[in-house]
Design a protein around this motif. Structure first.
Motif, PDB file in Angstrom:
ATOM      1  N   ALA A   1       0.841  -1.212   0.000  1.00  0.00           N
ATOM      2  CA  ALA A   1       0.000   0.000   0.000  1.00  0.00           C
ATOM      3  C   ALA A   1       0.870   1.253   0.000  1.00  0.00           C
ATOM      4  O   ALA A   1       0.556   2.261  -0.669  1.00  0.00           O
ATOM      5  CB  ALA A   1      -0.928  -0.022   1.202  1.00  0.00           C
ATOM      6  N   LYS A   2       1.961   1.240   0.733  1.00  0.00           N
ATOM      7  CA  LYS A   2       2.867   2.388   0.766  1.00  0.00           C
ATOM      8  C   LYS A   2       3.488   2.634  -0.615  1.00  0.00           C
ATOM      9  O   LYS A   2       3.617   3.787  -1.076  1.00  0.00           O
ATOM     10  CB  LYS A   2       3.971   2.159   1.801  1.00  0.00           C
ATOM     11  CG  LYS A   2       3.489   2.214   3.232  1.00  0.00           C
ATOM     12  CD  LYS A   2       4.654   1.946   4.188  1.00  0.00           C
ATOM     13  CE  LYS A   2       4.190   1.990   5.632  1.00  0.00           C
ATOM     14  NZ  LYS A   2       5.314   1.744   6.567  1.00  0.00           N
ATOM     15  N   GLU A   3       3.878   1.534  -1.288  1.00  0.00           N
ATOM     16  CA  GLU A   3       4.492   1.678  -2.607  1.00  0.00           C
ATOM     17  C   GLU A   3       3.495   2.251  -3.621  1.00  0.00           C
ATOM     18  O   GLU A   3       3.826   3.136  -4.435  1.00  0.00           O
ATOM     19  CB  GLU A   3       4.997   0.316  -3.083  1.00  0.00           C
ATOM     20  CG  GLU A   3       6.172  -0.235  -2.281  1.00  0.00           C
ATOM     21  CD  GLU A   3       7.415   0.612  -2.428  1.00  0.00           C
ATOM     22  OE1 GLU A   3       7.590   1.253  -3.511  1.00  0.00           O
ATOM     23  OE2 GLU A   3       8.211   0.670  -1.459  1.00  0.00           O
ATOM     24  N   TYR A   4       2.256   1.703  -3.562  1.00  0.00           N
ATOM     25  CA  TYR A   4       1.242   2.215  -4.490  1.00  0.00           C
ATOM     26  C   TYR A   4       0.898   3.675  -4.189  1.00  0.00           C
ATOM     27  O   TYR A   4       0.608   4.474  -5.104  1.00  0.00           O
ATOM     28  CB  TYR A   4      -0.030   1.364  -4.420  1.00  0.00           C
ATOM     29  CG  TYR A   4       0.119   0.012  -5.066  1.00  0.00           C
ATOM     30  CD1 TYR A   4       0.623  -0.117  -6.356  1.00  0.00           C
ATOM     31  CD2 TYR A   4      -0.281  -1.151  -4.406  1.00  0.00           C
ATOM     32  CE1 TYR A   4       0.762  -1.363  -6.967  1.00  0.00           C
ATOM     33  CE2 TYR A   4      -0.158  -2.388  -4.998  1.00  0.00           C
ATOM     34  CZ  TYR A   4       0.373  -2.497  -6.284  1.00  0.00           C
ATOM     35  OH  TYR A   4       0.502  -3.731  -6.875  1.00  0.00           O
ATOM     36  N   ALA A   5       0.921   4.011  -2.907  1.00  0.00           N
ATOM     37  CA  ALA A   5       0.624   5.401  -2.537  1.00  0.00           C
ATOM     38  C   ALA A   5       1.700   6.333  -3.085  1.00  0.00           C
ATOM     39  O   ALA A   5       1.404   7.471  -3.525  1.00  0.00           O
ATOM     40  CB  ALA A   5       0.518   5.530  -1.031  1.00  0.00           C
ATOM     41  N   LYS A   6       2.928   5.885  -3.049  1.00  0.00           N
ATOM     42  CA  LYS A   6       4.003   6.707  -3.593  1.00  0.00           C
ATOM     43  C   LYS A   6       3.853   6.869  -5.111  1.00  0.00           C
ATOM     44  O   LYS A   6       4.214   7.913  -5.682  1.00  0.00           O
ATOM     45  CB  LYS A   6       5.357   6.057  -3.286  1.00  0.00           C
ATOM     46  CG  LYS A   6       5.745   6.129  -1.829  1.00  0.00           C
ATOM     47  CD  LYS A   6       7.098   5.448  -1.604  1.00  0.00           C
ATOM     48  CE  LYS A   6       7.493   5.474  -0.140  1.00  0.00           C
ATOM     49  NZ  LYS A   6       8.806   4.805   0.095  1.00  0.00           N
ATOM     50  N   GLY A   7       3.337   5.817  -5.772  1.00  0.00           N
ATOM     51  CA  GLY A   7       3.171   5.859  -7.225  1.00  0.00           C
ATOM     52  C   GLY A   7       1.854   6.464  -7.657  1.00  0.00           C
ATOM     53  O   GLY A   7       1.469   6.322  -8.818  1.00  0.00           O
ATOM     54  N   ARG A   8       1.160   7.047  -6.714  1.00  0.00           N
ATOM     55  CA  ARG A   8      -0.103   7.710  -7.000  1.00  0.00           C
ATOM     56  C   ARG A   8      -1.164   6.724  -7.493  1.00  0.00           C
ATOM     57  O   ARG A   8      -2.121   7.104  -8.150  1.00  0.00           O
ATOM     58  CB  ARG A   8       0.089   8.807  -8.092  1.00  0.00           C
ATOM     59  CG  ARG A   8       1.094   9.884  -7.748  1.00  0.00           C
ATOM     60  CD  ARG A   8       0.580  10.778  -6.666  1.00  0.00           C
ATOM     61  NE  ARG A   8       1.534  11.847  -6.324  1.00  0.00           N
ATOM     62  CZ  ARG A   8       1.283  12.819  -5.470  1.00  0.00           C
ATOM     63  NH1 ARG A   8       0.121  12.830  -4.853  1.00  0.00           N
ATOM     64  NH2 ARG A   8       2.185  13.738  -5.212  1.00  0.00           N
ATOM     65  N   ASN A   9      -1.002   5.458  -7.111  1.00  0.00           N
ATOM     66  CA  ASN A   9      -1.983   4.435  -7.501  1.00  0.00           C
ATOM     67  C   ASN A   9      -2.892   4.210  -6.292  1.00  0.00           C
ATOM     68  O   ASN A   9      -2.719   3.276  -5.512  1.00  0.00           O
ATOM     69  CB  ASN A   9      -1.287   3.152  -7.926  1.00  0.00           C
ATOM     70  CG  ASN A   9      -2.251   2.163  -8.587  1.00  0.00           C
ATOM     71  OD1 ASN A   9      -3.476   2.351  -8.536  1.00  0.00           O
ATOM     72  ND2 ASN A   9      -1.702   1.129  -9.207  1.00  0.00           N
ATOM     73  N   LYS A  10      -3.839   5.091  -6.151  1.00  0.00           N
ATOM     74  CA  LYS A  10      -4.711   5.068  -4.973  1.00  0.00           C
ATOM     75  C   LYS A  10      -5.572   3.830  -4.928  1.00  0.00           C
ATOM     76  O   LYS A  10      -5.770   3.239  -3.863  1.00  0.00           O
ATOM     77  CB  LYS A  10      -5.575   6.331  -4.994  1.00  0.00           C
ATOM     78  CG  LYS A  10      -6.460   6.476  -3.777  1.00  0.00           C
ATOM     79  CD  LYS A  10      -7.246   7.785  -3.845  1.00  0.00           C
ATOM     80  CE  LYS A  10      -8.131   7.929  -2.635  1.00  0.00           C
ATOM     81  NZ  LYS A  10      -8.935   9.193  -2.698  1.00  0.00           N
ATOM     82  N   LYS A  11      -6.098   3.413  -6.076  1.00  0.00           N
ATOM     83  CA  LYS A  11      -6.989   2.242  -6.095  1.00  0.00           C
ATOM     84  C   LYS A  11      -6.251   0.985  -5.649  1.00  0.00           C
ATOM     85  O   LYS A  11      -6.769   0.197  -4.845  1.00  0.00           O
ATOM     86  CB  LYS A  11      -7.531   2.076  -7.508  1.00  0.00           C
ATOM     87  CG  LYS A  11      -8.548   0.954  -7.626  1.00  0.00           C
ATOM     88  CD  LYS A  11      -9.108   0.894  -9.035  1.00  0.00           C
ATOM     89  CE  LYS A  11     -10.139  -0.230  -9.154  1.00  0.00           C
ATOM     90  NZ  LYS A  11     -10.720  -0.304 -10.537  1.00  0.00           N
ATOM     91  N   ALA A  12      -5.026   0.748  -6.124  1.00  0.00           N
ATOM     92  CA  ALA A  12      -4.250  -0.435  -5.748  1.00  0.00           C
ATOM     93  C   ALA A  12      -3.887  -0.382  -4.263  1.00  0.00           C
ATOM     94  O   ALA A  12      -3.883  -1.401  -3.551  1.00  0.00           O
ATOM     95  CB  ALA A  12      -2.994  -0.525  -6.615  1.00  0.00           C
ATOM     96  N   ALA A  13      -3.597   0.824  -3.786  1.00  0.00           N
ATOM     97  CA  ALA A  13      -3.255   0.970  -2.367  1.00  0.00           C
ATOM     98  C   ALA A  13      -4.443   0.615  -1.488  1.00  0.00           C
ATOM     99  O   ALA A  13      -4.302  -0.038  -0.444  1.00  0.00           O
ATOM    100  CB  ALA A  13      -2.783   2.392  -2.097  1.00  0.00           C
ATOM    101  N   ILE A  14      -5.626   1.083  -1.926  1.00  0.00           N
ATOM    102  CA  ILE A  14      -6.828   0.756  -1.136  1.00  0.00           C
ATOM    103  C   ILE A  14      -7.098  -0.741  -1.142  1.00  0.00           C
ATOM    104  O   ILE A  14      -7.496  -1.325  -0.117  1.00  0.00           O
ATOM    105  CB  ILE A  14      -8.028   1.538  -1.682  1.00  0.00           C
ATOM    106  CG1 ILE A  14      -7.851   3.037  -1.400  1.00  0.00           C
ATOM    107  CG2 ILE A  14      -9.328   1.039  -1.080  1.00  0.00           C
ATOM    108  CD1 ILE A  14      -8.910   3.912  -2.018  1.00  0.00           C
ATOM    109  N   GLN A  15      -6.868  -1.426  -2.261  1.00  0.00           N
ATOM    110  CA  GLN A  15      -7.062  -2.876  -2.323  1.00  0.00           C
ATOM    111  C   GLN A  15      -6.112  -3.580  -1.343  1.00  0.00           C
ATOM    112  O   GLN A  15      -6.492  -4.546  -0.679  1.00  0.00           O
ATOM    113  CB  GLN A  15      -6.826  -3.363  -3.755  1.00  0.00           C
ATOM    114  CG  GLN A  15      -7.888  -2.927  -4.753  1.00  0.00           C
ATOM    115  CD  GLN A  15      -9.237  -3.518  -4.450  1.00  0.00           C
ATOM    116  OE1 GLN A  15      -9.361  -4.653  -3.952  1.00  0.00           O
ATOM    117  NE2 GLN A  15     -10.299  -2.734  -4.746  1.00  0.00           N
ATOM    118  N   CYS A  16      -4.907  -3.086  -1.286  1.00  0.00           N
ATOM    119  CA  CYS A  16      -3.957  -3.679  -0.314  1.00  0.00           C
ATOM    120  C   CYS A  16      -4.440  -3.491   1.126  1.00  0.00           C
ATOM    121  O   CYS A  16      -4.330  -4.402   1.961  1.00  0.00           O
ATOM    122  CB  CYS A  16      -2.575  -3.023  -0.503  1.00  0.00           C
ATOM    123  SG  CYS A  16      -1.759  -3.438  -2.055  1.00  0.00           S
TER     124      CYS A  16
END
Length: 218
Positions: free
Chosen positions: A47-62
């Protein structure tokens, strides 16, 4: 079928088997919990990695998967508590059963001892002791009975002879004159002894009086 052949399993064996099974279950739950904790940590990192990459949807799934893992971890924790509770209860029941068995064994031993020392057995033992004592008295009397020439002596005749001897002894004591021991002379100190009177010469009157008394005596 096997129970019919070998009989019922002892409660102690059942308790040990159940405790082993509970321990195995507890270990399995702890391993699953450990795996889920690792997965939860992994989802957080993703989730932290996706948040850094501005991938909010993937971060929320995590984070959703993390929540599911956390729910399973909580559920496994409740299972472990139940298993622990069951193990404690079973161990307590096992200790209680062992205590009751020990008390039952002690009661059986006491009962067996009471049977071995019942009042009938005590009375029987005392009768045997009395019988043996009586037998020993009879044996001693038999051994003390005179045999041979001594057995031919008349006891009445011997007692009569003894009475005669005693009577003669008493008569002899009565006929003996009573004698008294002479008194011991009293030692008087020389200084306290009275002086002997010095004999004096008789006068003529005394001589005449003595001659007159002699004539009267004749």
């Amino acid at each position: 079928m096997f129970k019919g052949i070998f009989g019922k399993t002892k409660p102690e064996t059942n308790a040990l088997t159940t405790l082993d099974k509970l321990n195995e279950t507890l270990e399995m739950l702890e391993k699953k919990e450990s795996v889920l904790l690792k997965k939860t940590a992994a989802e957080v990192e993703k989730a932290k990695e996706y948040a850094k990459g501005r991938n909010k949807k993937a971060a929320i799934q995590c984070l959703k998967r993390k929540k599911l893992y956390e729910q399973q971890i909580e559920q496994l924790g409740n299972f472990q508590l139940r298993v622990h509770d069951q193990m404690i209860m079973l161990e307590g029941a096992k200790a209680t059963t062992e205590t009751v068995d020990a008390l039952r064994t002690g009661a059986s031993a006491m009962k067996a001892m009471q049977k071995a020392t019942s009042i009938d057995d005590v009375d029987k033992t005392m009768d045997e002791i009395n019988e043996q004592t009586e037998n020993m008295k009879q044996i001693q009397e038999a051994l003390s009975t005179p045999i041979g020439a001594a057995a031919d002596f008349d006891e009445d005749e011997l007692e009569a002879e003894l009475e005669e001897l005693e009577g003669a002894e008493l008569e002899e004591q009565l006929l003996q004159p009573a004698t008294t021991a002479p008194a011991a002379p009293v030692q008087v100190p020389a200084s306290s002894q009275p002086a002997r009177p010095v004999p004096q010469k008789q006068t003529a009157e005394e001589d005449e009086l003595a001659a007159l008394q002699a004539e009267m005596a004749l």
